[in-house]
Design a protein around this motif. Sequence first.
Motif, PDB file in Angstrom:
ATOM      1  N   ASN A 198      90.603  59.592   3.816  1.00 42.51           N
ATOM      2  CA  ASN A 198      91.024  60.987   3.903  1.00 42.51           C
ATOM      3  C   ASN A 198      92.083  61.105   4.992  1.00 42.51           C
ATOM      4  N   LEU A 200      94.406  63.287   5.727  1.00 37.95           N
ATOM      5  CA  LEU A 200      94.513  64.585   6.388  1.00 37.95           C
ATOM      6  C   LEU A 200      93.339  64.817   7.334  1.00 37.95           C
ATOM      7  N   GLY A 201      92.131  64.499   6.850  1.00 36.90           N
ATOM      8  CA  GLY A 201      90.951  64.648   7.698  1.00 36.90           C
ATOM      9  C   GLY A 201      91.011  63.730   8.900  1.00 36.90           C
ATOM     10  N   TYR A 203      93.748  62.627  10.345  1.00 40.45           N
ATOM     11  CA  TYR A 203      94.765  63.176  11.260  1.00 40.45           C
ATOM     12  C   TYR A 203      94.193  64.321  12.098  1.00 40.45           C
ATOM     13  N   ARG A 204      93.416  65.183  11.437  1.00 42.82           N
ATOM     14  CA  ARG A 204      92.811  66.300  12.151  1.00 42.82           C
ATOM     15  C   ARG A 204      91.743  65.848  13.132  1.00 42.82           C
ATOM     16  N   SER A 205      91.197  64.650  12.894  1.00 44.58           N
ATOM     17  CA  SER A 205      90.190  64.102  13.809  1.00 44.58           C
ATOM     18  C   SER A 205      90.810  63.313  14.946  1.00 44.58           C
ATOM     19  N   GLY A 206      92.126  63.230  14.968  1.00 42.58           N
ATOM     20  CA  GLY A 206      92.796  62.559  16.072  1.00 42.58           C
ATOM     21  C   GLY A 206      93.320  61.185  15.764  1.00 42.58           C
ATOM     22  N   GLU A 208      95.951  58.587  14.586  1.00 42.35           N
ATOM     23  CA  GLU A 208      97.403  58.487  14.405  1.00 42.35           C
ATOM     24  C   GLU A 208      97.668  57.662  13.151  1.00 42.35           C
TER      25      GLU A 208
END
Length: 318
Positions: A198, A200-201, A203-206, A208
């Motif tokens: 995932n 996008l998920g 990325y949102r969790s930090g 890189e």
Amino acid sequence: MQKAVTGSLYWSIQHSRNKGLFGLYAVVALFFALYIWLFPGILSLGGFSKFTQNWFPLALVTMAQALLMLNGGITLAVGPLVSLGAVIAATTMTSYFGVAGGILAVIASGFVVGGLTGAIVAYMRLPAIIVTLAGSFIIGGIALLIMPRPGGFIPDWFSTFLAGHTPSAFLILILILLGWKLFLKTPAGLGIYAAGENPLGAYRSGVEVEKIKVLSFALSGVLAASAGLFVAAQTGSGDPVIGTPFTLNSIAAAVLGGVGFLGGKGTMRGAICGSLLLSVMINVMFFLGFPPVAQYIAQGLIIVCAVALPELIADWRK
């Protein structure tokens, strides 16, 4: 990486990593038992050493392929990277560079080539399959420029150490797997699964995501080039086209091991078992007297079944 992957994403990754491994282990055990029945000599030290030496390069290349598949990519340049590693090893392990210098040159070449490929894929947003297809021609051409025909030099003692009558290859593979297990405990290791499952998920969790992709390609390049180093040690020389069969075989072995094409699904243990299953299948068909054409057909059918069967079972359960 500033933050670790946490919460539901972490548990989702753990679940996908361990799904379906027991069935794979059972199939590998069944084929291996059949192989032992057909060729009891594998139980001897020499027989086991010979088998693991033939299996080891495929295991490394399958790990290289699986590393990218887990991250949601794929590489068609893994075979040429094997060839590149082989010719670099055979041309650098001279009295001037030495074995240590040759090993470092192989590792560095795999890391740099893999990292550059990953940077193009990650930051230019190009499909990995297209970039690595183009890269396969470039890398193969570089290998031919370095060594237009088989030749070069690998010290006898080094060939004996890696491809002699002791299971050195098997012990090295265990060390690599232990290293991978330790790597998975780091944010970068877990990020490979997260970014593949995932993006996008992750990325949102930090995570890189771009840097993780570059790292995946770089490590994949190191594994593939190292497989070329081992092949060169087996033959005692370098060959600029010796890695060609490994590209499709690595994909087949990874698929047999339950690694998905869409990222985040599968394990490195499964990939290793897939490479073992493919190697044993080839040997079993040889001892059963299958002609080469029939071996290819049988391999294709088994791979299709391995991919289709889990999907059919999942649909049936619904």
